[in-house]
Design an enzyme around this catalytic site. Structure first.
Site, short mmCIF file in Angstrom:
data_model
loop_
_atom_site.label_atom_id
_atom_site.label_comp_id
_atom_site.label_asym_id
_atom_site.label_seq_id
_atom_site.Cartn_x
_atom_site.Cartn_y
_atom_site.Cartn_z
N ARG A 81 -27.81 0.64 -27.95
CA ARG A 81 -26.86 1.69 -27.56
C ARG A 81 -26.77 2.77 -28.64
O ARG A 81 -26.56 3.94 -28.31
CB ARG A 81 -25.49 1.09 -27.30
N LYS B 214 -21.53 -10.80 -6.15
CA LYS B 214 -20.40 -10.55 -5.26
C LYS B 214 -20.65 -9.52 -4.18
O LYS B 214 -20.83 -8.34 -4.46
CB LYS B 214 -19.21 -10.08 -6.09
N GLY C 119 -25.50 -4.12 -15.20
CA GLY C 119 -25.58 -4.78 -16.50
C GLY C 119 -26.55 -5.95 -16.55
O GLY C 119 -27.41 -6.01 -17.42
N GLY D 205 -21.25 -0.63 -14.82
CA GLY D 205 -20.20 -0.22 -13.90
C GLY D 205 -20.35 1.23 -13.46
O GLY D 205 -20.17 1.56 -12.29
P1 ADP Z 1 -25.43 -6.63 -12.10
O1 ADP Z 1 -24.70 -6.87 -13.40
O2 ADP Z 1 -26.88 -6.32 -12.32
O3 ADP Z 1 -24.75 -5.63 -11.25
P2 ADP Z 1 -24.15 -8.89 -10.88
O4 ADP Z 1 -23.16 -8.91 -11.98
O5 ADP Z 1 -23.68 -8.50 -9.52
O6 ADP Z 1 -25.42 -8.01 -11.28
O7 ADP Z 1 -24.76 -10.36 -10.68
C1 ADP Z 1 -25.42 -11.03 -11.70
C2 ADP Z 1 -25.20 -12.50 -11.58
O8 ADP Z 1 -25.56 -12.98 -10.30
C3 ADP Z 1 -26.05 -13.28 -12.57
O9 ADP Z 1 -25.21 -13.90 -13.51
C4 ADP Z 1 -26.78 -14.30 -11.70
O10 ADP Z 1 -26.83 -15.60 -12.28
C5 ADP Z 1 -25.95 -14.31 -10.46
N1 ADP Z 1 -26.71 -14.81 -9.31
C6 ADP Z 1 -27.83 -14.32 -8.78
N2 ADP Z 1 -28.27 -15.09 -7.78
C7 ADP Z 1 -27.39 -16.11 -7.66
C8 ADP Z 1 -27.29 -17.25 -6.80
N3 ADP Z 1 -28.21 -17.49 -5.86
N4 ADP Z 1 -26.24 -18.08 -6.98
C9 ADP Z 1 -25.32 -17.83 -7.93
N5 ADP Z 1 -25.35 -16.78 -8.77
C10 ADP Z 1 -26.38 -15.94 -8.63
MG MG Z 2 -22.90 -7.99 -13.87
#
Ligand code: ADP
Ligand code: MG
Length: 402
Positions: A37, A206, A359, A382
């Site tokens: 960063r 989510k 992230g 975010g």
């Molecule tokens: P980002 O930060 O890229 O936006 P998210 O925070 O929405 O992504 O999601 C990341 C998390 O989703 C990771 O910690 C990963 O382990 C979890 N994840 C991905 N696939 C699964 C799954 N099949 N079951 C449970 N958790 C999952």
């Molecule tokens: Mg995340």
């Protein structure tokens, strides 16, 4: 981009307050474990130095605790001061960086007024005051009072209207730094004027959180891939057994709506056809590949399967712009990282503009060594999500138009 940047202003001799994102990870000895960063902000800082500006940097670090008056606790001063950052920045710039022990007040003002052209002053953690996140106008005015120009280069906090990201612009004109410009250019072009076919890949945990993203992207893309933990809510919406897999109960209706919207809009929606299921949520658990309509009731989906990887790779290879947010599986566990790795590799090799937002997705791509082969890896989790939702970011809106 329709916002002014540092290049649109004569910065020579001016005191320039630059909001950067120096929220770096530190270990127990307060050694910086990852300085990306800081490195990401160097182009703007160097440009300002080279053009004779008097550079005043302001950032947050961590989540300091404040007392009932909204002032930082002594314990948090020890834990979250920016001293290690000043040292690392000085090493990276190859020149001294002055460090203030506060971000507002007489001492800071005096330090700012004594700066010479090309000098660099780093203010203390701006979140040592609760007024920062409250966007208190008096506090913003105090911050702004030491500067003649404001530059926002902290894309990662641009989705928050805080004193140092938004409030200050009421008192001093604001323009974008180069990192901010790059983020807005890549994300803005992808959403506004993409080379087609345009593919978005969404995964992660989510559904409810990402529904606004799906909603907005459906109006822009040619194809949409849903993978990762999100996919199980879609399977549930289709009436499949998903066993112990991640389920976002509130997301079932939303998933149904998204599927309908995709078909109404003529967007190709791609879901996994096979998944890797595990007995338990652990790396060493027993696992096997099953078609998505045959998930056993006592197993859970952990990753996308090999047939799905093929299908997703084909979609990637026939696209010209690809935006990816959210891992394809539980990539933190090596045995369930294959799907995420395969998608990352396909993106790295694709003859397309590839943009990673989010992230955990950015972390996965970095960790797997593919970051340099992407067109752009966003520094704001975010913020990039809110951008993909189609929201205006307050820290960007506040900057001067061209
Ligand atoms: P980002 O930060 O890229 O936006 P998210 O925070 O929405 O992504 O999601 C990341 C998390 O989703 C990771 O910690 C990963 O382990 C979890 N994840 C991905 N696939 C699964 C799954 N099949 N079951 C449970 N958790 C999952
Ligand atoms: Mg995340």
């Amino acid at each position: 981009m329709n916002k002014k940047t540092v290049k649109d202003i004569d910065v020579r001799g001016k005191r320039v307050l630059v909001r950067v994102d120096f929220n770096v990870p530190l270990d127990a000895d307060r050694k910086i474990t990852d300085d990306r960063r800081i490195v990401a902000a160097l182009p703007t800082i160097k440009y300002l130095i080279d053009n004779g500006a008097r550079v005043i940097l302001v950032s947050h670090l961590g989540r300091p605790e404040t007392d009932e008056n909204g002032n930082v606790t002594p314990d948090s001063v020890k834990k979250f001061n920016l001293d290690p950052v000043a040292q690392r920045l000085s090493d990276l710039l190859g020149k001294p960086v002055k460090k203030a022990s506060d971000c507002i007040g007489d001492e800071v003002k005096a330090a700012a007024m004594s700066l010479q052209d090309g000098d660099v002053l780093l203010l203390e953690n701006v979140r040592f005051y609760k007024k920062e996140t409250k966007n208190d106008p008096k506090f913003a005015e105090q911050l702004a009072s030491i500067a003649e120009l404001y530059v926002n280069d902290a894309f990662g906090t641009a989705h928050r209207a805080h004193a140092s990201t938004e409030g200050v612009t009421k008192f001093v004109p604001g323009v974008a730094g180069f990192l901010m410009e790059k983020e807005l250019d890549y994300l803005g072009r992808a959403l506004g004027n993409p080379d087609r076919p345009f593919l978005a890949i969404l995964g992660g945990a989510k559904v409810a959180d990402k529904i606004p993203v799906i909603d907005n992207l459906l109006t822009k893309v040619n194809s949409l891939i849903i993978g990762g933990g999100m996919a199980y809510t879609f399977f549930k919406a289709q009436g499949f057994e998903i066993g112990q897999s991640l389920l976002d109960e509130a997301g079932i209706e939303l998933a149904k709506n998204a599927m309908k919207k995709a078909s109404d809009l003529g967007v190709t929606l791609l879901l996994p056809v096979d998944v890797v299921v595990g007995k338990e949520f652990s790396n060493d658990t027993e696992s096997k590949v099953v078609p998505v309509d045959q998930i056993p009731s006592d197993w859970m989906g952990m990753d996308i399967g090999p047939e799905t990887v093929k299908k997703f790779t084909e979609a990637i290879n026939s696209s010209k712009t690809i935006v990816w947010n959210g891992p394809m599986g539980v990539f933190e566990m090596p045995n369930f990282a294959k799907g995420t790795r395969a998608v990352a590799e396909a993106l790295a090799n694709a003859d397309a503009t590839t943009i990673i937002g989010g992230g955990d997705s950015a972390a996965a791509v970095e960790q797997m060594g593919f970051a340099a082969k992407m067109s752009h890896v966003s520094t704001g989790g975010g913020a990039s999500l809110e951008f993909l939702e189609g929201k205006e970011l307050p820290g960007v809106v506040a900057l001067q138009d061209k």
